[in-house]
Design an enzyme around this catalytic site. Structure first.
Site, PDB file in Angstrom:
ATOM      1  N   THR A   1      -0.284  10.337   0.950  1.00 40.69           N
ATOM      2  CA  THR A   1      -0.714   8.862   0.923  1.00 40.69           C
ATOM      3  C   THR A   1      -2.229   8.329   2.466  1.00 40.69           C
ATOM      4  O   THR A   1      -2.151   9.601   2.985  1.00 40.69           O
ATOM      5  CB  THR A   1       0.095   7.983   1.703  1.00 40.69           C
ATOM      6  OG1 THR A   1       0.736   8.634   3.081  1.00 40.69           O
ATOM      7  CG2 THR A   1       1.290   7.709   0.298  1.00 40.69           C
TER       8      THR A   1
ATOM      9  N   ASP B   1       5.440  -7.759   2.535  1.00 39.13           N
ATOM     10  CA  ASP B   1       4.867  -6.376   3.595  1.00 39.13           C
ATOM     11  C   ASP B   1       4.147  -7.234   4.583  1.00 39.13           C
ATOM     12  O   ASP B   1       4.001  -8.894   4.356  1.00 39.13           O
ATOM     13  CB  ASP B   1       3.393  -6.340   2.676  1.00 39.13           C
ATOM     14  CG  ASP B   1       3.304  -4.560   3.489  1.00 39.13           C
ATOM     15  OD1 ASP B   1       2.867  -4.742   4.694  1.00 39.13           O
ATOM     16  OD2 ASP B   1       2.870  -2.868   1.796  1.00 39.13           O
TER      17      ASP B   1
ATOM     18  N   TYR C   1      11.843   9.786  14.540  1.00 44.73           N
ATOM     19  CA  TYR C   1      11.812   9.310  13.014  1.00 44.73           C
ATOM     20  C   TYR C   1      12.715   9.882  11.875  1.00 44.73           C
ATOM     21  O   TYR C   1      13.896   9.341  11.255  1.00 44.73           O
ATOM     22  CB  TYR C   1      10.468   9.534  12.789  1.00 44.73           C
ATOM     23  CG  TYR C   1      10.321   9.560  11.140  1.00 44.73           C
ATOM     24  CD1 TYR C   1      10.018   7.908  10.453  1.00 44.73           C
ATOM     25  CD2 TYR C   1       9.535  10.389  10.262  1.00 44.73           C
ATOM     26  CE1 TYR C   1       9.795   8.266   9.358  1.00 44.73           C
ATOM     27  CE2 TYR C   1       9.565  10.181   9.121  1.00 44.73           C
ATOM     28  CZ  TYR C   1       9.534   9.105   8.598  1.00 44.73           C
ATOM     29  OH  TYR C   1       9.139   9.415   6.911  1.00 44.73           O
TER      30      TYR C   1
ATOM     31  N   LYS D   1      15.623   8.061   9.692  1.00 43.51           N
ATOM     32  CA  LYS D   1      15.880   8.475   8.433  1.00 43.51           C
ATOM     33  C   LYS D   1      17.514   9.097   8.022  1.00 43.51           C
ATOM     34  O   LYS D   1      17.877   8.630   6.842  1.00 43.51           O
ATOM     35  CB  LYS D   1      14.819   8.828   8.294  1.00 43.51           C
ATOM     36  CG  LYS D   1      13.357   8.478   7.846  1.00 43.51           C
ATOM     37  CD  LYS D   1      13.331   7.265   7.132  1.00 43.51           C
ATOM     38  CE  LYS D   1      11.933   6.737   6.884  1.00 43.51           C
ATOM     39  NZ  LYS D   1      11.805   5.165   6.060  1.00 43.51           N
TER      40      LYS D   1
ATOM     41  N   ASN E   1      11.451  -0.256   1.209  1.00 45.34           N
ATOM     42  CA  ASN E   1      10.491   0.989   1.168  1.00 45.34           C
ATOM     43  C   ASN E   1       9.709   1.334   2.305  1.00 45.34           C
ATOM     44  O   ASN E   1       8.874   2.290   3.349  1.00 45.34           O
ATOM     45  CB  ASN E   1       9.569   1.361   0.499  1.00 45.34           C
ATOM     46  CG  ASN E   1       8.078   1.712   0.639  1.00 45.34           C
ATOM     47  OD1 ASN E   1       8.225   2.754   0.126  1.00 45.34           O
ATOM     48  ND2 ASN E   1       6.906   1.205   0.630  1.00 45.34           N
TER      49      ASN E   1
ATOM     50  N   ILE F   1       3.727  13.959   1.050  1.00 45.63           N
ATOM     51  CA  ILE F   1       3.237  13.200  -0.633  1.00 45.63           C
ATOM     52  C   ILE F   1       1.455  12.533   0.550  1.00 45.63           C
ATOM     53  O   ILE F   1       1.556  11.484   1.677  1.00 45.63           O
ATOM     54  CB  ILE F   1       4.145  11.515  -0.230  1.00 45.63           C
ATOM     55  CG1 ILE F   1       5.376  11.519  -0.485  1.00 45.63           C
ATOM     56  CG2 ILE F   1       3.378  10.646  -1.764  1.00 45.63           C
ATOM     57  CD1 ILE F   1       5.647  12.611  -1.861  1.00 45.63           C
TER      58      ILE F   1
ATOM     59  N   ARG G   1       1.096  -1.182  -0.126  1.00 45.88           N
ATOM     60  CA  ARG G   1      -0.001  -0.072   0.454  1.00 45.88           C
ATOM     61  C   ARG G   1       0.816   1.192   0.203  1.00 45.88           C
ATOM     62  O   ARG G   1       2.120   1.599  -0.235  1.00 45.88           O
ATOM     63  CB  ARG G   1      -1.119   0.053   0.704  1.00 45.88           C
ATOM     64  CG  ARG G   1      -0.186  -0.208   2.952  1.00 45.88           C
ATOM     65  CD  ARG G   1      -1.463  -0.556   3.492  1.00 45.88           C
ATOM     66  NE  ARG G   1      -2.331  -1.444   3.560  1.00 45.88           N
ATOM     67  CZ  ARG G   1      -1.645  -2.842   3.658  1.00 45.88           C
ATOM     68  NH1 ARG G   1       0.039  -3.361   4.295  1.00 45.88           N
ATOM     69  NH2 ARG G   1      -1.892  -3.998   3.575  1.00 45.88           N
TER      70      ARG G   1
ATOM     71  N   ASP H   1       6.972  -9.548   9.201  1.00 46.24           N
ATOM     72  CA  ASP H   1       7.163  -9.163   9.316  1.00 46.24           C
ATOM     73  C   ASP H   1       8.313  -8.300   9.613  1.00 46.24           C
ATOM     74  O   ASP H   1       9.373  -9.793  10.352  1.00 46.24           O
ATOM     75  CB  ASP H   1       6.522  -8.835  11.238  1.00 46.24           C
ATOM     76  CG  ASP H   1       6.996  -7.470  12.046  1.00 46.24           C
ATOM     77  OD1 ASP H   1       7.775  -6.791  11.451  1.00 46.24           O
ATOM     78  OD2 ASP H   1       6.315  -7.481  13.306  1.00 46.24           O
TER      79      ASP H   1
HETATM   80  P1  NAD Z   1       2.291   3.545   4.830  1.00 46.37           P
HETATM   81  O1  NAD Z   1       2.311   3.149   5.295  1.00 46.37           O
HETATM   82  O2  NAD Z   1       0.571   4.222   3.597  1.00 46.37           O
HETATM   83  O3  NAD Z   1       3.343   2.232   3.560  1.00 46.37           O
HETATM   84  C1  NAD Z   1       3.975   1.262   4.291  1.00 46.37           C
HETATM   85  C2  NAD Z   1       4.070   0.151   4.067  1.00 46.37           C
HETATM   86  O4  NAD Z   1       5.220  -0.322   4.179  1.00 46.37           O
HETATM   87  C3  NAD Z   1       2.214  -0.063   4.475  1.00 46.37           C
HETATM   88  O5  NAD Z   1       1.816  -1.519   3.768  1.00 46.37           O
HETATM   89  C4  NAD Z   1       3.061  -1.283   5.395  1.00 46.37           C
HETATM   90  O6  NAD Z   1       2.679  -2.609   5.922  1.00 46.37           O
HETATM   91  C5  NAD Z   1       4.282  -1.446   5.355  1.00 46.37           C
HETATM   92  N1  NAD Z   1       5.794  -2.204   6.062  1.00 46.37           N
HETATM   93  C6  NAD Z   1       5.062  -1.142   7.298  1.00 46.37           C
HETATM   94  N2  NAD Z   1       5.830  -1.827   8.455  1.00 46.37           N
HETATM   95  C7  NAD Z   1       6.308  -3.119   8.236  1.00 46.37           C
HETATM   96  C8  NAD Z   1       7.593  -4.343   8.963  1.00 46.37           C
HETATM   97  N3  NAD Z   1       7.892  -4.238   9.833  1.00 46.37           N
HETATM   98  N4  NAD Z   1       7.400  -5.437   7.830  1.00 46.37           N
HETATM   99  C9  NAD Z   1       7.167  -5.616   6.746  1.00 46.37           C
HETATM  100  N5  NAD Z   1       5.987  -4.131   5.867  1.00 46.37           N
HETATM  101  C10 NAD Z   1       5.817  -2.946   6.524  1.00 46.37           C
HETATM  102  O7  NAD Z   1       4.082   4.471   4.341  1.00 46.37           O
HETATM  103  P2  NAD Z   1       3.931   5.408   2.463  1.00 46.37           P
HETATM  104  O8  NAD Z   1       3.457   6.658   3.351  1.00 46.37           O
HETATM  105  O9  NAD Z   1       3.751   4.926   1.515  1.00 46.37           O
HETATM  106  O10 NAD Z   1       5.795   5.375   3.447  1.00 46.37           O
HETATM  107  C11 NAD Z   1       6.448   4.202   2.153  1.00 46.37           C
HETATM  108  C12 NAD Z   1       7.810   5.027   3.337  1.00 46.37           C
HETATM  109  O11 NAD Z   1       8.327   6.424   2.051  1.00 46.37           O
HETATM  110  C13 NAD Z   1       8.331   4.435   4.192  1.00 46.37           C
HETATM  111  O12 NAD Z   1       9.312   4.389   4.581  1.00 46.37           O
HETATM  112  C14 NAD Z   1       7.877   6.250   5.111  1.00 46.37           C
HETATM  113  O13 NAD Z   1       8.836   6.459   5.824  1.00 46.37           O
HETATM  114  C15 NAD Z   1       8.332   7.284   3.319  1.00 46.37           C
HETATM  115  N6  NAD Z   1       8.021   8.406   3.333  1.00 46.37           N
HETATM  116  C16 NAD Z   1       6.879   8.678   3.327  1.00 46.37           C
HETATM  117  C17 NAD Z   1       6.410  10.053   3.753  1.00 46.37           C
HETATM  118  C18 NAD Z   1       4.828  10.504   2.988  1.00 46.37           C
HETATM  119  O14 NAD Z   1       4.352  11.068   2.963  1.00 46.37           O
HETATM  120  N7  NAD Z   1       4.088   9.679   2.762  1.00 46.37           N
HETATM  121  C19 NAD Z   1       7.610  11.222   3.747  1.00 46.37           C
HETATM  122  C20 NAD Z   1       8.369  10.268   3.667  1.00 46.37           C
HETATM  123  C21 NAD Z   1       9.131   9.293   3.984  1.00 46.37           C
END
Ligand code: NAD
Length: 254
Positions: A196, A37, A161, A165, A90, A194, A16, A63
């Site tokens: 989401t 995932d 966080y 990062k 990711n 982003i 996702r 996990d």
């Molecule tokens: P999200 O929470 O929508 O998706 C993250 C996915 O990772 C999920 O499907 C979740 O089930 C999976 N996940 C989490 N922990 C896990 C684990 N222990 N084992 C297996 N799977 C696991 O997050 P997103 O917003 O799509 O972010 C994706 C990446 O981008 C992340 O690393 C986040 O820190 C980074 N990020 C996102 C944003 C943003 O604006 N959304 C900004 C900066 C960085």
């Protein structure tokens, strides 16, 4: 459009959010993708065979903070794919409200959890896959940090966080140096704000006006914006680029 037909990729957290856009983009570039995932929804339709011009999709539940389970999942992905050309680390994310966990009020359990989810899971993914790329003499590794790693919030929040990062960037630098002689590259994608499902409620709680004021290009980023950077970094156009950070942030860090 960049084509990588016949190649194989692993995307962690690809079920996702932004990870799903990475997965779909790699498939439309022609690569078969194994997604690792925590869980998959029915509509993800995992274990889809390859279609014409699009790669296959395999889903493996695991996990990544559980070392034994994660190692078995990577072994399964390697075996089912047969080869790994692209690794996208990711999985990750922040926890708690954005203004929580400033350096003056750090919850150490939140800090440990942020490092487990963002740093240890990424390091484990690289450790399981990068040696095979080095032996093969080819491969592209992408890790995912955040603009949080580059600039502190004005209220000091989210230091758990942000520091996790920042560790992702430093780790990727070390990795890029070590795998470069084998012709393997490692780069970091740095998303800004982003929109989401996970992040939108947090941005709404902060006030969308103040979020947008911080973005020179005047809009939130989309998962597709991030996938556009991935398309470049996962394909042959970036062959001479390693150890870099590519920000997808609408100019937030200017
Ligand atoms: P999200 O929470 O929508 O998706 C993250 C996915 O990772 C999920 O499907 C979740 O089930 C999976 N996940 C989490 N922990 C896990 C684990 N222990 N084992 C297996 N799977 C696991 O997050 P997103 O917003 O799509 O972010 C994706 C990446 O981008 C992340 O690393 C986040 O820190 C980074 N990020 C996102 C944003 C943003 O604006 N959304 C900004 C900066 C960085």
């Amino acid at each position: 459009e960049v084509r990588i037909d016949g190649q194989c990729a692993i995307v962690t957290g690809g079920a996702r959010g932004i990870g799903r856009a990475y997965t779909e983009r790699l498939r439309s570039m022609g690569a078969s993708v194994a997604v690792l995932d925590l869980s998959f929804d029915e509509e993800h339709g995992v274990d889809r065979p390859a279609e014409s011009g699009r790669g296959a999709l395999l889903g493996i539940s695991t996990d990544l903070t559980d070392e034994k389970a994660a190692r078995a999942a990577f072994a399964e992905a390697r075996e089912r794919l047969g080869r790994v050309d692209v690794l996208v680390c990711n999985a990750g994310g922040g926890t708690g409200a954005m203004w929580e966990n400033s350096p003056l009020s750090m919850d150490l359990n939140a800090l440990r959890r942020a490092y487990e989810v963002n740093v240890a899971s990424m390091a484990l993914s690289c450790r399981e896959i990068a040696p095979g790329m080095v032996s093969a003499g080819r491969g592209k590794i992408l890790t995912v940090a955040s603009t949080a790693a580059l600039r502190a919030r004005s209220d000091g929040g989210y230091a758990h966080y942000a520091s996790a990062k920042a560790a992702v960037i430093a780790f990727t630098n070390s990795l890029a140096r070590e795998v470069a002689p084998a012709g393997v590259t490692a780069n970091v994608i740095v998303p800004g704000a982003i929109g989401t499902e996970r992040l939108l409620p947090k941005m709404e709680a902060m006030g969308m006006d103040s979020v947008l004021r911080d973005i020179p290009l005047g809009r939130l980023g989309t998962p597709e914006d991030c996938a556009n950077a991935l398309e470049f970094l996962a394909g042959p156009l970036s062959d001479y680029i390693t150890g870099t950070v590519v920000r997808v942030d609408g100019g937030m860090m200017i």
